[in-house]
Design a protein around this motif. Structure first.
Motif, PDB file in Angstrom:
ATOM      1  N   UNK A   1     -42.093  26.851 -20.748  1.00  0.00           N
ATOM      2  CA  UNK A   1     -43.064  25.878 -21.209  1.00  0.00           C
ATOM      3  C   UNK A   1     -44.467  26.484 -21.330  1.00  0.00           C
ATOM      4  N   UNK A   2     -44.917  27.133 -20.251  1.00  0.00           N
ATOM      5  CA  UNK A   2     -46.246  27.739 -20.286  1.00  0.00           C
ATOM      6  C   UNK A   2     -46.257  28.915 -21.257  1.00  0.00           C
ATOM      7  N   UNK A   3     -45.154  29.657 -21.293  1.00  0.00           N
ATOM      8  CA  UNK A   3     -45.067  30.777 -22.223  1.00  0.00           C
ATOM      9  C   UNK A   3     -45.132  30.290 -23.670  1.00  0.00           C
ATOM     10  N   UNK A   4     -44.501  29.157 -23.957  1.00  0.00           N
ATOM     11  CA  UNK A   4     -44.574  28.578 -25.302  1.00  0.00           C
ATOM     12  C   UNK A   4     -45.997  28.153 -25.654  1.00  0.00           C
ATOM     13  N   UNK A   5     -46.703  27.578 -24.699  1.00  0.00           N
ATOM     14  CA  UNK A   5     -48.094  27.170 -24.939  1.00  0.00           C
ATOM     15  C   UNK A   5     -48.989  28.393 -25.155  1.00  0.00           C
ATOM     16  N   UNK A   6     -48.765  29.431 -24.373  1.00  0.00           N
ATOM     17  CA  UNK A   6     -49.550  30.660 -24.529  1.00  0.00           C
ATOM     18  C   UNK A   6     -49.259  31.328 -25.872  1.00  0.00           C
ATOM     19  N   UNK A   7     -47.997  31.324 -26.265  1.00  0.00           N
ATOM     20  CA  UNK A   7     -47.613  31.873 -27.569  1.00  0.00           C
ATOM     21  C   UNK A   7     -48.286  31.096 -28.699  1.00  0.00           C
ATOM     22  N   UNK A   8     -48.214  29.773 -28.620  1.00  0.00           N
ATOM     23  CA  UNK A   8     -48.843  28.938 -29.650  1.00  0.00           C
ATOM     24  C   UNK A   8     -50.345  29.153 -29.681  1.00  0.00           C
ATOM     25  N   UNK A   9     -50.961  29.271 -28.518  1.00  0.00           N
ATOM     26  CA  UNK A   9     -52.409  29.490 -28.465  1.00  0.00           C
ATOM     27  C   UNK A   9     -52.790  30.825 -29.108  1.00  0.00           C
ATOM     28  N   UNK A  10     -52.030  31.865 -28.822  1.00  0.00           N
ATOM     29  CA  UNK A  10     -52.334  33.180 -29.405  1.00  0.00           C
ATOM     30  C   UNK A  10     -52.134  33.167 -30.916  1.00  0.00           C
ATOM     31  N   UNK A  11     -51.081  32.514 -31.385  1.00  0.00           N
ATOM     32  CA  UNK A  11     -50.841  32.447 -32.831  1.00  0.00           C
ATOM     33  C   UNK A  11     -51.924  31.636 -33.527  1.00  0.00           C
TER      34      UNK A  11
END
Length: 118
Positions: A1-11
């Motif tokens: 979940x947090x990894x998905x949010x971090x990925x989305x934030x970086x993209x």
């Protein structure tokens, strides 16, 4: 979940930087400021996108490739920007009317004065 949010934030951050670079290329008044807008934001934007890709896929192979892309970009973008700016300078690309410093012309004048005095 947090990894998905971090990925989305970086993209999203990478996409925003690339968008700002494109706007800067359109809005800036001369070659040199356009070049600065394109290289700075393009490098940071693509770097964020590659970090997002590495986080999304979570494999060593993709992460290594993403880091190699970032390293290649960090090594080549400043050199390419410098070469393009220098070519534009010697080709006589017009500068913005509010540009007040031309260190290259000052250095060439000082060198010519030293050569004439010697």
């Amino acid at each position: 979940m947090i990894l998905d949010l971090l990925t989305a934030a970086m993209l999203l951050l990478g996409g925003a930087f690339c968008l700002l670079g494109a706007i800067g290329v359109i809005r800036m008044p001369d070659l040199y400021t356009r070049l600065q807008a394109a290289t700075k934001t393009g490098t940071l934007g693509l770097g964020c996108l590659m970090v997002g890709v590495a986080l999304h896929f979570e494999t060593l192979g993709v992460s290594v490739r993403a880091m190699l892309v970032i390293a290649f970009l960090l090594l080549t973008a400043p050199v390419a920007g410098h070469v393009i700016a220098r070519a534009g300078y010697y080709a006589g690309s017009p500068r913005w009317s509010r540009t007040v410093i031309d260190e290259r012309a000052d250095a060439e004048e000082a060198s010519a004065a030293d050569d004439a005095g010697a």
